[in-house]
Scaffold this motif. Structure first.
Motif, PDB file in Angstrom:
ATOM      1  N   GLU A  23       0.850  -1.194   0.000  1.00 54.86           N
ATOM      2  CA  GLU A  23       0.000   0.000   0.000  1.00 54.86           C
ATOM      3  C   GLU A  23       0.882   1.238   0.000  1.00 54.86           C
ATOM      4  N   THR A  24       0.617   2.141  -0.952  1.00 55.72           N
ATOM      5  CA  THR A  24       1.406   3.365  -1.081  1.00 55.72           C
ATOM      6  C   THR A  24       0.603   4.634  -0.788  1.00 55.72           C
ATOM      7  N   PHE A  25      -0.675   4.497  -0.462  1.00 56.34           N
ATOM      8  CA  PHE A  25      -1.523   5.624  -0.057  1.00 56.34           C
ATOM      9  C   PHE A  25      -1.558   6.746  -1.111  1.00 56.34           C
ATOM     10  N   GLN A  26      -1.610   6.337  -2.377  1.00 55.01           N
ATOM     11  CA  GLN A  26      -1.696   7.325  -3.448  1.00 55.01           C
ATOM     12  C   GLN A  26      -3.061   7.342  -4.127  1.00 55.01           C
ATOM     13  N   GLY A  27      -4.029   6.647  -3.555  1.00 55.99           N
ATOM     14  CA  GLY A  27      -5.368   6.614  -4.138  1.00 55.99           C
ATOM     15  C   GLY A  27      -6.151   7.877  -3.853  1.00 55.99           C
ATOM     16  N   THR A  28      -7.425   7.847  -4.181  1.00 60.42           N
ATOM     17  CA  THR A  28      -8.283   9.020  -4.019  1.00 60.42           C
ATOM     18  C   THR A  28      -9.163   8.950  -2.776  1.00 60.42           C
ATOM     19  N   THR A  29      -9.258   7.775  -2.152  1.00 54.53           N
ATOM     20  CA  THR A  29     -10.093   7.637  -0.957  1.00 54.53           C
ATOM     21  C   THR A  29      -9.264   7.098   0.204  1.00 54.53           C
ATOM     22  N   PHE A  30      -9.664   7.500   1.397  1.00 52.14           N
ATOM     23  CA  PHE A  30      -9.016   7.014   2.612  1.00 52.14           C
ATOM     24  C   PHE A  30     -10.081   6.550   3.589  1.00 52.14           C
ATOM     25  N   PRO A  31      -9.926   5.385   4.205  1.00 51.20           N
ATOM     26  CA  PRO A  31      -8.788   4.487   4.042  1.00 51.20           C
ATOM     27  C   PRO A  31      -8.837   3.748   2.707  1.00 51.20           C
ATOM     28  N   PRO A  32      -7.710   3.209   2.244  1.00 51.63           N
ATOM     29  CA  PRO A  32      -7.708   2.450   0.988  1.00 51.63           C
ATOM     30  C   PRO A  32      -8.596   1.216   1.088  1.00 51.63           C
ATOM     31  N   THR A  33      -8.872   0.629  -0.038  1.00 50.09           N
ATOM     32  CA  THR A  33      -9.735  -0.538  -0.096  1.00 50.09           C
ATOM     33  C   THR A  33      -9.247  -1.641   0.835  1.00 50.09           C
ATOM     34  N   GLY A  34     -10.135  -2.118   1.698  1.00 54.59           N
ATOM     35  CA  GLY A  34      -9.810  -3.202   2.611  1.00 54.59           C
ATOM     36  C   GLY A  34      -9.270  -2.756   3.957  1.00 54.59           C
TER      37      GLY A  34
END
Length: 272
Positions: A23-34
């Motif tokens: 997981e690199t925490f570069q997505g658009t939502t937090f927390p990431p999927t899962g």
């Protein structure tokens, strides 16, 4: 820009250093999927550094890419977690958890140990948790330098329902961030962990406490010596076996010795 990658799968046929989870925490939502989060202070949740630190007016400690995961301090009791998805260590041979972190030293470790970043592991869906790491385990470091952390998951080999969580327990402590999280089926200790003993004995700094001059006793060739305050600000530097800190105010400092072979040794020194 990093590409977000998340693998969760059974590892009965895993070979070598295969990734079980990243997981690199570069997505658009937090927390990431899962992933899941929880906090007892609504204004201080785990979140993207670009959001939670900006909202609280605190410095953004990004580690890699445009953002990281982080949590901000507040002058009241905090207990907040960021929990991974479940994964299996069936078939793993020497599994490790790796991550990078920026953590305050002064208000988390010494002289004001007001908080802890803990890594805890569960094998029963989160009913019970075992602590496997806390920031004091890293040893000496400078405020907010990027720490490369490796935690052994060997005790959990064969478990099919493993989770870990980053748990921040604090009261008027310090903000921190994490990034570049990996679980590997067959990993090795980080350079920092593997060389901890060498670092401790590589340089003997005396007298400590000191009124001014400090001496460095070592069998290695010194490349440079740097004196930092506890915020990580560089104050003095030379390339000799003696350093004079008599011009500095009374307090606690970090003396980092860089050796010609590329290794380093960091020692906390008290100026009387």
């Amino acid at each position: 820009m990093k590409t977000k990658l998340l693998f969760i799968f059974l590892v009965s046929s895993i070979l070598g250093n295969a990734q079980i989870l990243t997981e690199t925490f570069q997505g658009t939502t937090f927390p990431p999927t899962g992933w899941t989060t929880g906090t007892n202070v609504a204004t201080r949740p785990w979140g993207f550094t670009t959001v939670i630190f900006n909202a609280s007016g605190q410095t953004t400690f990004n580690i890699t890419g445009g953002k990281s995961a982080g949590i901000g301090w507040i002058a009241q009791s905090q207990d907040a977690h960021l929990t991974s998805p479940p994964f299996s260590l069936v078939g793993a041979t020497s599994p490790v958890l790796k991550f990078n972190a920026k953590i305050g030293y002064e208000y988390m470790v010494d002289p004001y140990p007001n908080g802890d970043l803990k890594v805890e592991v569960s094998t029963d869906g989160g009913t019970t948790w075992n602590q496997v790491w806390v920031e004091e385990n890293y040893g000496l470091y400078i405020d907010y330098e990027t720490l490369a952390v490796t935690v052994s998951l060997t005790p959990y080999i064969g478990q099919a329902n493993v989770k870990f969580r980053f748990r921040y327990v604090a009261n008027d402590a310090d903000s921190l961030s994490i990034d570049d999280v990996q679980v590997l089926a067959n990993g090795t200790l980080s350079t920092q962990e593997a060389s901890t003993t060498v670092k401790i004995i590589a340089a003997d700094i005396y007298p400590n406490p000191t009124n001014g001059e400090i001496n460095i006793r070592t069998s290695k060739k010194i490349k440079s010596t740097t004196v930092f305050d506890m915020t990580g600000k560089s104050l003095l530097q030379n390339d000799s076996e003696k350093t004079d800190i008599s011009s500095l105010p009374k307090g606690t400092y970090l003396v980092k010795v860089n050796f010609a072979d590329g290794s380093t040794s960091t020692t906390k020194v008290i100026k009387q």
